[in-house]
Design a protein around this motif. Sequence first.
Motif, PDB file in Angstrom:
ATOM      1  N   ARG A   1       8.042  -5.013  20.966  1.00  0.00           N
ATOM      2  CA  ARG A   1       8.505  -4.406  21.389  1.00  0.00           C
ATOM      3  C   ARG A   1       7.378  -3.709  21.175  1.00  0.00           C
ATOM      4  O   ARG A   1       6.857  -3.120  20.757  1.00  0.00           O
ATOM      5  N   LEU A   2       8.169  -2.016  22.742  1.00  0.00           N
ATOM      6  CA  LEU A   2       7.140  -1.371  23.119  1.00  0.00           C
ATOM      7  C   LEU A   2       7.302  -0.518  21.847  1.00  0.00           C
ATOM      8  O   LEU A   2       8.477   0.059  21.328  1.00  0.00           O
ATOM      9  N   LEU A   3       6.490   0.285  21.088  1.00  0.00           N
ATOM     10  CA  LEU A   3       6.748   1.395  20.386  1.00  0.00           C
ATOM     11  C   LEU A   3       7.149   1.951  20.613  1.00  0.00           C
ATOM     12  O   LEU A   3       8.301   2.932  19.645  1.00  0.00           O
ATOM     13  N   LEU A   4       7.261   2.787  21.860  1.00  0.00           N
ATOM     14  CA  LEU A   4       7.896   4.173  21.647  1.00  0.00           C
ATOM     15  C   LEU A   4       8.949   3.991  22.097  1.00  0.00           C
ATOM     16  O   LEU A   4      10.449   5.078  21.975  1.00  0.00           O
TER      17      LEU A   4
ATOM     18  N   ALA B   1       0.832  -1.472  -0.508  1.00  0.00           N
ATOM     19  CA  ALA B   1       0.342  -0.070  -0.122  1.00  0.00           C
ATOM     20  C   ALA B   1       0.397   1.341   0.241  1.00  0.00           C
ATOM     21  O   ALA B   1       1.990   1.056   0.610  1.00  0.00           O
ATOM     22  N   PRO B   2      -0.011   2.154  -0.611  1.00  0.00           N
ATOM     23  CA  PRO B   2       1.353   3.723  -0.736  1.00  0.00           C
ATOM     24  C   PRO B   2       1.361   4.300   0.638  1.00  0.00           C
ATOM     25  O   PRO B   2       1.633   5.556   0.021  1.00  0.00           O
ATOM     26  N   VAL B   3       0.530   3.853   1.446  1.00  0.00           N
ATOM     27  CA  VAL B   3       0.250   4.206   3.359  1.00  0.00           C
ATOM     28  C   VAL B   3       0.695   3.444   3.654  1.00  0.00           C
ATOM     29  O   VAL B   3       1.014   2.473   4.119  1.00  0.00           O
ATOM     30  N   GLY B   4       1.495   4.335   4.660  1.00  0.00           N
ATOM     31  CA  GLY B   4       2.222   3.550   5.737  1.00  0.00           C
ATOM     32  C   GLY B   4       1.218   2.064   7.215  1.00  0.00           C
ATOM     33  O   GLY B   4       0.677   3.053   7.434  1.00  0.00           O
ATOM     34  N   TYR B   5       1.434   2.134   7.521  1.00  0.00           N
ATOM     35  CA  TYR B   5      -0.145   0.651   8.472  1.00  0.00           C
ATOM     36  C   TYR B   5       1.165   0.092   9.939  1.00  0.00           C
ATOM     37  O   TYR B   5       2.081  -0.894   9.668  1.00  0.00           O
ATOM     38  N   LEU B   6       0.108   0.360  11.056  1.00  0.00           N
ATOM     39  CA  LEU B   6       0.584  -0.575  12.273  1.00  0.00           C
ATOM     40  C   LEU B   6      -0.456  -0.845  12.809  1.00  0.00           C
ATOM     41  O   LEU B   6      -0.931   0.229  13.581  1.00  0.00           O
ATOM     42  N   GLN B   7       0.507  -1.939  13.708  1.00  0.00           N
ATOM     43  CA  GLN B   7      -0.697  -1.828  14.813  1.00  0.00           C
ATOM     44  C   GLN B   7      -0.690  -2.748  15.894  1.00  0.00           C
ATOM     45  O   GLN B   7       0.872  -3.010  16.090  1.00  0.00           O
TER      46      GLN B   7
ATOM     47  N   GLU C   1       3.843  12.760  19.869  1.00  0.00           N
ATOM     48  CA  GLU C   1       2.202  12.817  19.094  1.00  0.00           C
ATOM     49  C   GLU C   1       2.042  11.432  18.646  1.00  0.00           C
ATOM     50  O   GLU C   1       0.938  11.292  18.855  1.00  0.00           O
ATOM     51  N   LEU C   2       2.165  10.401  18.511  1.00  0.00           N
ATOM     52  CA  LEU C   2       1.592   8.917  17.705  1.00  0.00           C
ATOM     53  C   LEU C   2       1.497   8.570  19.356  1.00  0.00           C
ATOM     54  O   LEU C   2       0.738   7.750  19.048  1.00  0.00           O
ATOM     55  N   ASP C   3       1.820   8.119  20.061  1.00  0.00           N
ATOM     56  CA  ASP C   3       1.757   7.877  21.193  1.00  0.00           C
ATOM     57  C   ASP C   3       0.909   8.348  21.737  1.00  0.00           C
ATOM     58  O   ASP C   3      -0.206   7.328  21.936  1.00  0.00           O
ATOM     59  N   HIS C   4       0.498   9.704  21.909  1.00  0.00           N
ATOM     60  CA  HIS C   4      -0.734   9.845  22.312  1.00  0.00           C
ATOM     61  C   HIS C   4      -2.379  10.027  21.873  1.00  0.00           C
ATOM     62  O   HIS C   4      -2.867   9.558  22.322  1.00  0.00           O
ATOM     63  N   LEU C   5      -1.524   9.713  20.204  1.00  0.00           N
ATOM     64  CA  LEU C   5      -3.078   9.849  19.199  1.00  0.00           C
ATOM     65  C   LEU C   5      -3.286   8.232  20.001  1.00  0.00           C
ATOM     66  O   LEU C   5      -4.804   7.938  19.367  1.00  0.00           O
TER      67      LEU C   5
ATOM     68  N   ASN D   1       1.100  -1.071  23.845  1.00  0.00           N
ATOM     69  CA  ASN D   1       1.022  -0.236  23.064  1.00  0.00           C
ATOM     70  C   ASN D   1       2.586  -0.937  22.544  1.00  0.00           C
ATOM     71  O   ASN D   1       3.537  -0.659  22.176  1.00  0.00           O
ATOM     72  N   GLN D   2       2.427  -2.445  22.620  1.00  0.00           N
ATOM     73  CA  GLN D   2       3.524  -3.325  21.962  1.00  0.00           C
ATOM     74  C   GLN D   2       3.477  -3.190  20.677  1.00  0.00           C
ATOM     75  O   GLN D   2       2.177  -3.652  19.528  1.00  0.00           O
ATOM     76  N   LEU D   3       4.871  -2.770  19.734  1.00  0.00           N
ATOM     77  CA  LEU D   3       3.908  -2.862  18.166  1.00  0.00           C
ATOM     78  C   LEU D   3       3.564  -4.802  17.021  1.00  0.00           C
ATOM     79  O   LEU D   3       4.989  -5.373  17.970  1.00  0.00           O
ATOM     80  N   LEU D   4       2.563  -5.003  17.150  1.00  0.00           N
ATOM     81  CA  LEU D   4       2.707  -6.351  16.699  1.00  0.00           C
ATOM     82  C   LEU D   4       2.957  -6.749  15.302  1.00  0.00           C
ATOM     83  O   LEU D   4       3.397  -7.454  15.035  1.00  0.00           O
TER      84      LEU D   4
END
Length: 439
Positions: free
Chosen positions: A113-116, A78-84, A123-127, A89-92
């Motif tokens: 691992r933790l996304l942070l 996809a032309p956009v990024g995606y994360l879950q 800003e991403l963590d707060h969102l 808040n661990q990056l899957l």
Amino acid sequence: MHLLGFFLGLAVGIGFWVWQQVQLHRYLGRLLRPLTSHFYKMRLLLIPRLRQEIAMVKQHEQDLQQLLQTYQDLLNFAPVGYLQVDEENQLLWCNRQAQEILYLQSWQPEQVRLLLELVRSYELDHLIEQTRDSQKPQTGEWVFHRSCEDAAEMPTIKSLALRASSLPLPNGQVGVFLENRQPLLDINEVRDRSFSDLAHELRTPLTSIRLVVETLQNRLEPPLNRWVNRLMQEVDRLINLVQSWLELTQMEANPNMQLQAKAVELRSLIASVWETLEPLVQRQHLSFSYSGPENLWIKADKARIYQVFLNLLDNSIKYSPPYTNIQIQAKILSTKDNDPASPILEINLIDSGVGFSEADLPHVFERFYRGDKARSHSPQDGNSIGAIVGNGLGLAIVEQILIAHGGSIKAMNHPETGGAWMQLQFHEVMANSLSQDYS
């Protein structure tokens, strides 16, 4: 003798008990023999069906796995990024675009691992936290400053303007789509610079053409001079357009532009603008009314604020039907904290024209925006007064001037007159206005 009788009775009793147990087992055997046969037959019938159900479940599981892999492949390209992320808040998982945007070079798909820890972005963590708490989709924009473990690569890493859209998922998980807006901003910057360079280059030949037209005006007699006069109007229009473009570009490039700020009495300034536009007012037979405090003192650049009201009033005059009234309403508002030392001055400019269409309202302050033809054409075009009128940049310049003064402007349609409703707010209100008007 007694002992012999005892043992004989014991033997008879045991024998009788053994006979009863044998009879009982025989009876139970005859009773259960049909049921055992039935259950055996049922088992023989159920085994193939059970094996069929197991095969169907396995096939369904394989289909789901294949579908999941298809979705992951689609997200990867996809032309956009995606994360879950999970509930902690661990990056899957994230796709390739997200890895490039967030510079996740050290992350592997099997790592959790933790996304942070991976992305230093508050800003991403707060969102993500907002999305999880509200259980509603959220959007946000910010400038992301990427980090890098290799110090030698730091000078080559550029900050990115990101836009994120997040949505809540089951079990506390959150999915985030990331859009890198930096290429678009770079294109806009190159475009603005190109237009500015072009505008600079056009000023000299336009000035020369105007000098030639002025010479022709003095030498031609009617009716030939009519065409020269028309040519002069078009040349002036081009010169005004070029000047306005340069002015707007400079304002946008430097929002904190140098202002010659001093005390300005707004009521008298508006009256002087109306006098300047008197020829257009008389032609349309329009009237003007003011309501609010008589002494409105603000700290501002007088020439710039004059430019604001010149443009706004000229537009209202253009689009107002004959024999109608243009209203200006002023009032001083209290702040959220009811602090008398920092009031807000609100000015509402209302006409009785055709107003804006709902589709145009979000775009009226964009440069060169042409919306509803009813508000993009007027019989007075070509006779406008002032350097910023009639070139499609006036409202964009007005907005930039007010932003530079710490103020704002909003475009609406008035519910009573049906015409355009411009609402301006100033924050630099001086004590001269507060002594008798603020409560």
